[in-house]
Design a protein around this motif. Structure first.
Motif, PDB file in Angstrom:
ATOM      1  N   TRP A 137       2.661 -16.928   0.967  1.00  0.00           N
ATOM      2  CA  TRP A 137       1.654 -17.456   1.544  1.00  0.00           C
ATOM      3  C   TRP A 137       0.654 -16.258   1.952  1.00  0.00           C
ATOM      4  CZ3 TRP A 137       2.173 -14.173   6.782  1.00  0.00           C
ATOM      5  CH2 TRP A 137       2.878 -13.697   6.792  1.00  0.00           C
ATOM      6  N   MET A 138       0.885 -14.834   0.632  1.00  0.00           N
ATOM      7  CA  MET A 138      -0.442 -14.033   1.194  1.00  0.00           C
ATOM      8  C   MET A 138       0.043 -13.086  -0.556  1.00  0.00           C
ATOM      9  SD  MET A 138       1.340 -11.414   4.195  1.00  0.00           S
ATOM     10  CE  MET A 138       0.024 -10.347   3.826  1.00  0.00           C
ATOM     11  N   THR A 139      -1.330 -11.401   0.042  1.00  0.00           N
ATOM     12  CA  THR A 139      -1.460 -11.063  -1.336  1.00  0.00           C
ATOM     13  C   THR A 139      -1.038  -9.902  -0.494  1.00  0.00           C
ATOM     14  OG1 THR A 139      -3.301 -10.523  -1.209  1.00  0.00           O
ATOM     15  CG2 THR A 139      -2.605 -12.489  -2.300  1.00  0.00           C
ATOM     16  N   THR A 140      -0.702  -8.216  -0.917  1.00  0.00           N
ATOM     17  CA  THR A 140      -0.607  -7.128  -0.575  1.00  0.00           C
ATOM     18  C   THR A 140      -1.436  -6.500  -2.130  1.00  0.00           C
ATOM     19  OG1 THR A 140       0.481  -5.439   0.217  1.00  0.00           O
ATOM     20  CG2 THR A 140       1.687  -6.436  -1.322  1.00  0.00           C
ATOM     21  N   ARG A 141      -1.869  -4.828  -1.636  1.00  0.00           N
ATOM     22  CA  ARG A 141      -2.002  -3.947  -1.805  1.00  0.00           C
ATOM     23  C   ARG A 141      -1.901  -2.806  -1.602  1.00  0.00           C
ATOM     24  NH1 ARG A 141      -6.529  -4.769  -5.432  1.00  0.00           N
ATOM     25  NH2 ARG A 141      -7.562  -6.461  -5.554  1.00  0.00           N
ATOM     26  N   THR A 142      -0.999  -2.252  -1.984  1.00  0.00           N
ATOM     27  CA  THR A 142      -0.595  -1.229  -1.805  1.00  0.00           C
ATOM     28  C   THR A 142      -0.878   0.432  -1.383  1.00  0.00           C
ATOM     29  OG1 THR A 142       1.604  -1.109  -2.968  1.00  0.00           O
ATOM     30  CG2 THR A 142       1.416   1.101  -2.643  1.00  0.00           C
ATOM     31  N   SER A 143      -0.410   0.524  -0.229  1.00  0.00           N
ATOM     32  CA  SER A 143      -1.336   1.927   0.525  1.00  0.00           C
ATOM     33  C   SER A 143      -0.349   3.289   1.197  1.00  0.00           C
ATOM     34  CB  SER A 143      -1.554   1.550   2.332  1.00  0.00           C
ATOM     35  OG  SER A 143      -2.698   0.473   1.938  1.00  0.00           O
ATOM     36  N   TYR A 144      -0.949   4.543   0.503  1.00  0.00           N
ATOM     37  CA  TYR A 144      -0.232   5.159   0.595  1.00  0.00           C
ATOM     38  C   TYR A 144      -0.279   6.023   1.999  1.00  0.00           C
ATOM     39  CZ  TYR A 144       0.859   4.089  -3.967  1.00  0.00           C
ATOM     40  OH  TYR A 144       1.664   3.196  -5.038  1.00  0.00           O
ATOM     41  N   VAL A 145       0.537   6.210   3.080  1.00  0.00           N
ATOM     42  CA  VAL A 145       0.279   6.680   4.157  1.00  0.00           C
ATOM     43  C   VAL A 145       0.412   8.130   4.362  1.00  0.00           C
ATOM     44  CG1 VAL A 145       0.519   6.905   6.966  1.00  0.00           C
ATOM     45  CG2 VAL A 145       0.170   4.383   5.213  1.00  0.00           C
ATOM     46  N   PHE A 146      -0.673   9.189   4.954  1.00  0.00           N
ATOM     47  CA  PHE A 146      -0.602  10.656   4.713  1.00  0.00           C
ATOM     48  C   PHE A 146      -0.368  11.084   6.470  1.00  0.00           C
ATOM     49  CE2 PHE A 146      -4.268  10.057   3.224  1.00  0.00           C
ATOM     50  CZ  PHE A 146      -5.343  10.703   4.199  1.00  0.00           C
ATOM     51  N   PRO A 147       0.333  11.955   6.795  1.00  0.00           N
ATOM     52  CA  PRO A 147      -0.013  12.902   7.696  1.00  0.00           C
ATOM     53  C   PRO A 147      -1.562  13.281   8.060  1.00  0.00           C
ATOM     54  CG  PRO A 147       1.892  14.197   7.112  1.00  0.00           C
ATOM     55  CD  PRO A 147       1.171  12.671   5.898  1.00  0.00           C
ATOM     56  N   ALA A 148      -1.903  12.646   9.026  1.00  0.00           N
ATOM     57  CA  ALA A 148      -3.873  13.452   9.334  1.00  0.00           C
ATOM     58  C   ALA A 148      -4.489  14.543   9.194  1.00  0.00           C
ATOM     59  CB  ALA A 148      -4.051  12.663  10.780  1.00  0.00           C
ATOM     60  N   GLU A 149      -3.272  15.198   9.286  1.00  0.00           N
ATOM     61  CA  GLU A 149      -4.158  16.747   9.001  1.00  0.00           C
ATOM     62  C   GLU A 149      -3.870  17.254   7.785  1.00  0.00           C
ATOM     63  OE1 GLU A 149       0.668  17.166   9.929  1.00  0.00           O
ATOM     64  OE2 GLU A 149      -0.710  15.723  10.831  1.00  0.00           O
ATOM     65  N   ARG A 150      -3.198  16.566   6.478  1.00  0.00           N
ATOM     66  CA  ARG A 150      -3.387  16.565   5.324  1.00  0.00           C
ATOM     67  C   ARG A 150      -4.502  15.531   4.885  1.00  0.00           C
ATOM     68  NH1 ARG A 150       1.637  16.839   1.880  1.00  0.00           N
ATOM     69  NH2 ARG A 150      -0.120  17.569   0.615  1.00  0.00           N
ATOM     70  N   GLU A 241      -7.733  -0.156 -11.038  1.00  0.00           N
ATOM     71  CA  GLU A 241      -7.702   0.560 -12.214  1.00  0.00           C
ATOM     72  C   GLU A 241      -6.270   1.604 -12.441  1.00  0.00           C
ATOM     73  OE1 GLU A 241      -9.463   4.619 -13.780  1.00  0.00           O
ATOM     74  OE2 GLU A 241     -10.675   4.209 -12.328  1.00  0.00           O
ATOM     75  N   GLN A 242      -5.935   1.292 -11.302  1.00  0.00           N
ATOM     76  CA  GLN A 242      -4.218   2.066 -11.182  1.00  0.00           C
ATOM     77  C   GLN A 242      -3.360   0.970 -11.493  1.00  0.00           C
ATOM     78  OE1 GLN A 242      -5.626   3.763  -7.345  1.00  0.00           O
ATOM     79  NE2 GLN A 242      -6.076   6.367  -9.126  1.00  0.00           N
ATOM     80  N   GLY A 243      -3.767  -0.277 -11.645  1.00  0.00           N
ATOM     81  CA  GLY A 243      -2.894  -1.419 -11.298  1.00  0.00           C
ATOM     82  C   GLY A 243      -2.023  -1.573 -10.114  1.00  0.00           C
ATOM     83  N   ALA A 244      -2.991  -1.590  -9.725  1.00  0.00           N
ATOM     84  CA  ALA A 244      -2.884  -2.312  -8.511  1.00  0.00           C
ATOM     85  C   ALA A 244      -2.877  -3.927  -8.280  1.00  0.00           C
ATOM     86  CB  ALA A 244      -4.041  -2.096  -7.242  1.00  0.00           C
ATOM     87  N   GLY A 245      -3.904  -4.617  -8.468  1.00  0.00           N
ATOM     88  CA  GLY A 245      -4.001  -5.787  -8.940  1.00  0.00           C
ATOM     89  C   GLY A 245      -3.916  -7.058  -7.506  1.00  0.00           C
ATOM     90  N   VAL A 246      -3.115  -7.869  -7.834  1.00  0.00           N
ATOM     91  CA  VAL A 246      -3.259  -8.543  -6.404  1.00  0.00           C
ATOM     92  C   VAL A 246      -0.737  -9.134  -7.002  1.00  0.00           C
ATOM     93  CG1 VAL A 246      -3.307 -10.487  -4.975  1.00  0.00           C
ATOM     94  CG2 VAL A 246      -5.318  -8.969  -5.791  1.00  0.00           C
ATOM     95  N   ASP A 247      -0.471  -8.525  -5.727  1.00  0.00           N
ATOM     96  CA  ASP A 247       0.948  -8.441  -6.316  1.00  0.00           C
ATOM     97  C   ASP A 247       1.085 -10.794  -4.860  1.00  0.00           C
ATOM     98  OD1 ASP A 247       2.694  -7.374  -7.592  1.00  0.00           O
ATOM     99  OD2 ASP A 247       1.967  -5.850  -7.282  1.00  0.00           O
ATOM    100  N   LEU A 248       1.978 -11.724  -5.278  1.00  0.00           N
ATOM    101  CA  LEU A 248       1.700 -12.423  -4.275  1.00  0.00           C
ATOM    102  C   LEU A 248       2.928 -11.973  -3.010  1.00  0.00           C
ATOM    103  CD1 LEU A 248       0.617 -15.335  -6.804  1.00  0.00           C
ATOM    104  CD2 LEU A 248      -0.591 -14.260  -5.135  1.00  0.00           C
ATOM    105  N   LEU A 249       3.289 -12.184  -2.247  1.00  0.00           N
ATOM    106  CA  LEU A 249       4.560 -12.359  -1.449  1.00  0.00           C
ATOM    107  C   LEU A 249       4.825 -13.633  -0.855  1.00  0.00           C
ATOM    108  CD1 LEU A 249       2.631  -9.174   1.119  1.00  0.00           C
ATOM    109  CD2 LEU A 249       4.380  -9.131  -1.006  1.00  0.00           C
ATOM    110  N   ALA A 250       5.747 -13.882  -0.895  1.00  0.00           N
ATOM    111  CA  ALA A 250       6.474 -15.386  -0.722  1.00  0.00           C
ATOM    112  C   ALA A 250       7.497 -14.846   0.251  1.00  0.00           C
ATOM    113  CB  ALA A 250       6.636 -15.852  -1.518  1.00  0.00           C
ATOM    114  N   MET A 251       8.053 -16.286   1.248  1.00  0.00           N
ATOM    115  CA  MET A 251       9.021 -16.312   2.261  1.00  0.00           C
ATOM    116  C   MET A 251      10.038 -17.180   0.729  1.00  0.00           C
ATOM    117  SD  MET A 251       9.661 -19.217   4.797  1.00  0.00           S
ATOM    118  CE  MET A 251       8.822 -18.489   6.014  1.00  0.00           C
TER     119      MET A 251
END
Length: 301
Positions: A137-150, A241-251
């Motif tokens: 029912w949805m897709t996702t791409r990965t995000s990489y979270v870091f502290p704002a000061e960095r 280019e880094q292989g994110a693509g689109v992954d399918l998320l499911a119930m």
């Protein structure tokens, strides 16, 4: 559009989620909706007799904002309860979320009959579809979270190479991080060091304590985290280019449980009515929408 949900920040619920042992319910909330009961619901007749008799669909779930957040009173808020409320209107039975820790424990719990379903976010794969029916029912791409000061250290996702990245074991993030590592080494850069943890709260704690340099998470979770703590974090997105693509998320539901067809029909109904699109817009994740729900995309239904 609603104000960015009244969610408790991720770290604030550590005390609630951190007490759970893998496979054991940490808490049981009240059913998440007051749905139309029984034959008055459009798709009630499609449900298996076991669900009709129980009058409830029991969902495994962990704390994973904005999908699910445990509030101080033990109730749940987020995408998952909102989506379940819409599905319940079609099926005529309530949904109840039982909190558990760890993807493996939740998948095993479904096979043992402890839970009827799990809504992730979890990736549909051929291996998982061997044991479970999956309604995408949805897709996702990965995000990489870091502290704002960095922020100067992470101008783009190439800078993630060689860093310590906390993520949930078995999650879509772990898979996409492996693809990023392949790209990093192909570019002559160091691969990442994956810090595998049990749940999202643990990954944020690892970042805040300095055990990890970044947290790998879904795009929706990154958006929510920044909305609730705007000045504390920032993030970069993995590229195609880094292989994110689109992954399918499911119930996910156990094979032969009898829930797959009615659940697919319920998703189709809320897609057709526009409620699905409304919920996705409320959480600012319209770009994660799919055109239509799909049953078992890797194994053909």
């Amino acid at each position: 559009m609603r104000a960015k949900i009244a969610l408790v920040p991720l770290v604030a619920v550590l005390a609630l989620a951190g007490c759970a042992s893998p496979g054991e319910p940490a808490s049981e909330g009240e059913p998440v909706v007051d749905a139309p009961v029984g034959e008055d619901a459009p798709l009630y007749d499609l449900l298996p007799d076991e669900i009709k008799e129980a009058g409830v669909i029991t969902m495994a779930g962990d704390t994973h904002p904005p999908y699910r957040t445990i509030e101080d009173d033990g109730s749940f808020t987020g995408i998952d309860p909102d989506m379940q409320a819409a599905l319940a209107e079609q099926l005529g039975v309530e949904f109840e979320i039982v909190t558990s820790s760890g993807l493996d424990a939740m998948l095993t719990g479904m096979l043992s009959g402890r839970y009827d379903a799990f809504n992730g976010p979890v990736r549909a794969t051929p291996e998982r579809e061997a044991d479970f029916d999956a309604v995408v029912w949805m897709t996702t791409r990965t995000s990489y979270v870091f502290p704002a000061e960095r922020a100067d250290d992470f101008p783009d996702s190439e800078a993630v190479c060689g860093q310590r990245v906390a993520g949930v074991v078995g999650s879509v993030t772990e898979t996409q991080l492996q693809r990023l590592d392949d790209w990093c080494t192909g570019e002559g850069l160091e691969p990442t060091e994956f810090v595998g943890l049990e749940d999202t709260n643990s990954t944020i704690l690892a970042l805040n304590s300095g055990r990890a340099d970044l947290v790998g998470t879904t795009q929706a979770s990154a958006i929510d985290l920044l909305a609730t703590q705007q000045d504390k974090y920032d993030y970069v997105m993995q590229t195609d280019e880094q292989g994110a693509g689109v992954d399918l998320l499911a119930m996910f539901m156990p094979k032969d449980s009898g829930l797959a067809e009615p659940m697919l029909a319920a998703f189709e109904a809320i897609f057709d009515s526009g409620r699905y699109a409304e919920i996705m817009a409320e959480y600012d994740i319209e770009d994660a929408q799919v055109e239509a729900p799909v049953l078992n995309p890797n194994t053909g239904g």
